[in-house]
Every structure is written in structure tokens, then in C-alpha cells.
Enzyme design. Structure first.
Site, short mmCIF file in Angstrom:
data_model
loop_
_atom_site.label_atom_id
_atom_site.label_comp_id
_atom_site.label_asym_id
_atom_site.label_seq_id
_atom_site.Cartn_x
_atom_site.Cartn_y
_atom_site.Cartn_z
N ASN A 389 42.31 41.67 31.95
CA ASN A 389 40.87 41.46 32.01
C ASN A 389 40.16 42.14 30.85
O ASN A 389 39.69 41.47 29.93
CB ASN A 389 40.32 41.98 33.35
CG ASN A 389 38.93 41.46 33.65
OD1 ASN A 389 38.10 41.29 32.76
ND2 ASN A 389 38.64 41.21 34.91
N ASP A 390 40.10 43.47 30.87
CA ASP A 390 39.32 44.19 29.87
C ASP A 390 39.86 43.99 28.45
O ASP A 390 39.10 44.00 27.49
CB ASP A 390 39.31 45.69 30.20
CG ASP A 390 38.75 45.94 31.60
OD1 ASP A 390 37.79 45.27 31.98
OD2 ASP A 390 39.31 46.80 32.31
N ILE A 391 41.17 43.79 28.31
CA ILE A 391 41.76 43.68 26.98
C ILE A 391 41.53 42.32 26.34
O ILE A 391 41.87 42.11 25.18
CB ILE A 391 43.27 43.98 27.02
CG1 ILE A 391 44.00 42.96 27.91
CG2 ILE A 391 43.52 45.40 27.49
CD1 ILE A 391 45.50 43.08 27.87
N ALA A 430 37.96 48.52 34.44
CA ALA A 430 36.77 49.19 33.92
C ALA A 430 35.50 48.78 34.67
O ALA A 430 34.45 49.35 34.47
CB ALA A 430 36.59 48.88 32.43
#
Length: 465
Positions: A389-391, A430
Site C-alpha cells: 500500500n504505502d510503498i 501508515a
């Protein structure tokens, strides 16, 4: 064993530890590097056990058997998803051992050379050890989910940290000045304050940044061992601790650069905790999440010539790496070029995804780092994001109000089609919304990663060429 033979054994063990670190720097040589480390540690333990200073062999053997048994059980039962928290827990053992050895040395009246120098070494050993112990415990609890991943941002926390650090240093004066073992109370108070400092430093760090924290705690554990080596006048502990401490510090710095963070913020706490100052209004994702059916996803993969797979923590949770390997083989059998894109902080531990892919025997030469694959993504037909997700969040490049703004990410949105395999539409670790989900070329394939990949493989086998 005389001192000369002991020194030679320590030198051989040190060389093997260096070879181990060298081997662990690459996937192809990691297994050999790990074996070198095991052999080096066996030599170190054996040589120490046979040294003239050891007499209580019954106690030593008992401790070694119990410790080895516990370690073997923990290693055999731990799931790959729990490996980061196990590493954090093991770091806490190193810190606790350093603190206990420091107190035992002080109460036992062990001295070598100047008493003042020895006491300074002991003070530093207990200080770093206490910080490592409590910091690692908090990291373990955060990774386990027992403690919230949200940063604890107390008012004036930096002043609080500075006051505790100064108190730890200041308590060194009465400790050094006390005759005999009368400095025990200042040492105990310092250990307690250092323990609170270590816990607070990690509590102030956001959960999404825990891979860097684990790496930094690894460095702390090394410096703790080195300090214990000086205190005990043990060359092997000094060398080993310096190797672990420096390598952990270098890895932490590399990961900070990969996340566009400051290494000093990691060391002094609050890393990832402060929201960046917005240069404009927060970006609001436009559009709706577009789902894709299984048959349509299979059809897109079947006709793709260039496929990039981005693994994330969701793949680890679902233990989908073997199903992903089967998918890779099916796609390659259809003439597609398949590669894997790895972000430096994917998962909960540095190299987490690399280990999972290696466990599934996926060839190392098609597992590429972020900087080696981003330029090829515009030429990619399908990017399959599995539990990440965040990456892959474009807000890191476009939204100055985002907590992850400035972090280099995999630019998967530049490909022709992005298929995102997720259990739900929820935000990542996050807690940041991902505009990737709303882009025109993005499709969501909802479901458990392993079951989804297994179904994709089954349908690919049935799909006509």
C-alpha cells in the site's frame, strides 16, 4: 586453552563473522554467509568455554542447553510474518544481557587496568543496554499489535528526552566517585532512566517506520556488545559488536534515505511522528475504486508480455509466496517476462520480501530493487500489487500534506494497468489513503492474497493461448 590459542580462535571467529556479513549482503550468498556466522559463533563459544577463566562447567552446559533449546523452538515455530517481531525480541535479549553483565561485573569487583576507565565502560554498557532492552520490547509490542502503531507524541517530548539523556550522563559522576560498590544506587537509577528513555524513543515513532527502528535497534545491540567487550576486556566481543553496530547503522542510514527521512530523527525519537508542513491543501482522491473480476484479471495477465509483481506485507500475512511463484511460472510459460519489484521498506523488516521470495525459490535475477525497476514501469503491461500500500502511494510525490510525502515509492501508476490484490480497501500500515486506488488504470482484486493467486493460477491454466 592458553591465551595464545584463545586469541587465535577469536581471530578465526572474527574473520568468519566478517565473511558472514559479506555473504548476507546478497541473496545468492546469504545461505553461505549464514553458515559462516554459525561456525564462527560455535568457535567463539567453544573457545570461551575452554578458556582458563571458566570453571563452572555444569552451570555453563546447563545454560547453553536451555538457551539453545528455547532458540530452536522459537525459530522452528515462528511464521515469516512474525519474523520482524522475533528479531526485535532478540535485540531486547542482547540489551538485557548487557545490563545484567554490567551489574554482575560491578558487584563482583571485576577490574582490569584503570578502575575509572573500567567504570566508564561499565556505565556506557548499562546505558546502551537499557535503552536497547526497553526500546526493543516496545518495538516487539508494536509489531505484534499489542501496542498501537500510532506515535505517542507527548508535549515537549524532545526536552523530556534531553533531560533523561543528561540525567544518565550526570549520574555517571557519583557512580565514578563512589568507592567499592557504593555506586550501585546511581547505576540503578541511571539504568531505570535509560530504560524509560529507550521506551519513549520508540513509542514516539510511527508504526509504518518500524523497519528502520528494528535496523537501528540492531545497531544498538551491536554497540552494547562492543561496550561489554571493553568492560570485560574481550577482543571478540569488541570486534563482533563493532561489526553489528556499524552494519546496523549503515543499513539504517540507507533505509532513511530510501524513505527521505533524517537518521537523527530516528535516533532522537519522533521519527515519522510529526506531520509535514503542508504547502497547500491536502489532496483529495477523485473518482471511485474500480474492481476487476477474476476472469477479467486472468485475461489481462494472459495477454501481457511484461509483468511486474510488487509484493507487500499482505503477501506475507497470507503466506502467498508459493502461489505467486506458480503464477510466475504460468506467465513465463506463456512467453511473458515477469519480474519482481522490491521497495527497501516493504514489510516489517529490512529484506522481508526478499526472504519470502527466496523461500519460494524465486530466481534472484528477476527480483529488482526500486531504483532498478521504476524506469521500466511505463513499458509494463500489468503491474500486480499484492498486499502493498504505502510503498506504491503516489501521495508521496504529489501531496505535501501527506505523512509519507518525500518518500521514494514504486511508480506503478505509470504502467498500462495496475491490478491491486488486497483483502479490503483499507489504508496501509501508515494509515494513509492511497490515490492509486482511484486512478483510471487501476483495478482492485479483492480477497485473500493466497486464495486469489491460487485461483488466478488455476484459471490461467484453463485459459486459451
Amino acid at each position: 586453552m592458553d591465551q595464545v590459542l584463545l586469541s587465535v580462535s577469536y581471530i578465526i571467529a572474527s574473520i568468519l563473522f566478517i565473511m558472514s556479513l559479506r555473504g548476507l549482503s546478497g541473496q545468492e550468498t546469504a545461505q553461505r554467509g549464514n553458515l559462516n556466522g554459525v561456525i564462527g559463533m560455535a568457535i567463539a563459544v567453544g573457545a570461551t568455554a575452554l578458556s582458563p577463566s571458566v570453571h563452572a562447567y555444569a552451570l555453563l552446559v546447563g545454560v547453553l542447553v536451555i538457551g539453545a533449546g528455547i532458540g530452536a523452538v522459537m525459530a522452528s515455530r515462528v511464521q515469516m510474518t512474525a519474523m520482524p517481531e522475533l528479531v526485535a525480541l532478540l535485540h531486547s535479549f542482547v540489551g538485557a544481557a548487557a545490563v545484567l553483565v554490567g551489574f554482575a561485573s560491578y558487584l563482583g569487583g571485576a577490574e582490569h587496568g584503570s578502575r575509572t576507565i573500567m567504570l566508564v565502560e561499565l556505565h556506557i554498557d548499562v546505558l546502551i543496554g537499557a535503552i536497547t532492552f526497553t526500546g526493543s520490547i516496545i518495538a516487539f509490542l508494536k509489531l505484534r499489535g499489542t501496542v498501537s502503531g500510532k506515535p505517542l507524541l507527548l508535549p515537549g517530548r524532545h526536552l523530556f528526552n534531553a533531560a533523561m539523556a543528561l540525567a544518565c550522563i550526570g549520574l555517571g559522576w557519583p557512580f565514578l566517585a563512589a568507592p567499592g560498590t557504593e555506586g550501585l544506587m546511581p547505576l540503578l537509577i541511571m539504568a531505570g532512566v535509560a530504560g524509560v528513555l529507550g521506551a519513549h524513543l520508540v513509542l514516539a515513532i510511527g508504526g509504518a517506520d518500524m523497519p528502520v527502528v528494528v535496523s537501528l535497534l540492531n545497531s544498538y545491540s551491536g554497540w552494547t556488545a562492543a561496550a561489554a567487550g571493553f568492560m570485560l576486556s574481550n577482543d571478540l566481543l569488541i570486534i563482533t559488536g563493532a561489526l553489528v553496530g556499524s552494519s546496523g547503522a549503515i543499513l539504517s542510514y540507507i533505509m532513511c534515505k530510501a524513505m527521505n527521512r533524517s537518521i537523527w530523527n530516528v535516533i532522537f525519537g519522533g521519527f515519522g511522528g510529526d506531520q509535514p508542513k503542508a504547502t497547500g491543501p491536502a489532496a483529495v482522491p477523485a473518482g471511485e475504486v474500480r474492481e476487476i473480476g477474476m476472469d477479467d484479471a486472468v485475461a489481462e495477465l494472459a495477454k501481457a508480455r511484461e509483468v511486474v509483481i510488487v509484493p507487500g506485507y499482505g503477501m506475507a500475512v497470507a503466506r502467498a509466496q508459493h502461489a505467486v511463484k506458480d503464477l510466475m511460472e504460468q506467465l513465463k510459460g506463456r512467453g511473458a517476462r515477469v519480474r519482481f519489484a522490491i521497495h527497501p521498506v516493504a514489510g516489517r523488516l529490512p529484506g522481508h520480501m526478499n526472504v519470502l521470495l527466496a523461500e519460494a525459490a524465486i530466481p534472484y535475477d528477476i527480483v529488482l530493487e526500486m531504483e532498478d525497476i521504476n524506469d521500466d514501469l511505463p513499458k509494463t503491461d500489468v503491474v500486480l500489487v499484492i498486499g502493498a500500500n504505502d510503498i506504491v502511494n503516489p501521495s508521496a510525490e504529489t501531496d505535501a500534506s501527506s505523512p509519507i510525502y518525500g518518500m521514494p515509492v514504486l511508480q506503478v501508476w505509470n504502467s498500462k494497468l495496475v491490478v491491486i490484490s488486497k483483502r479490503s480497501r483499507g489504508a496501509g500500515y501508515a494509515g494513509v489513503d492511497n490515490p492509486l486506488f482511484y486512478k483510471e488504470n487501476s483495478r482492485m482484486l479483492l480477497g485473500d492474497a493466497r486464495k486469489t493467486m491460487e485461483e488466478v493460477v488455476t484459471k490461467l491454466k484453463q485459459h486459451g493461448r
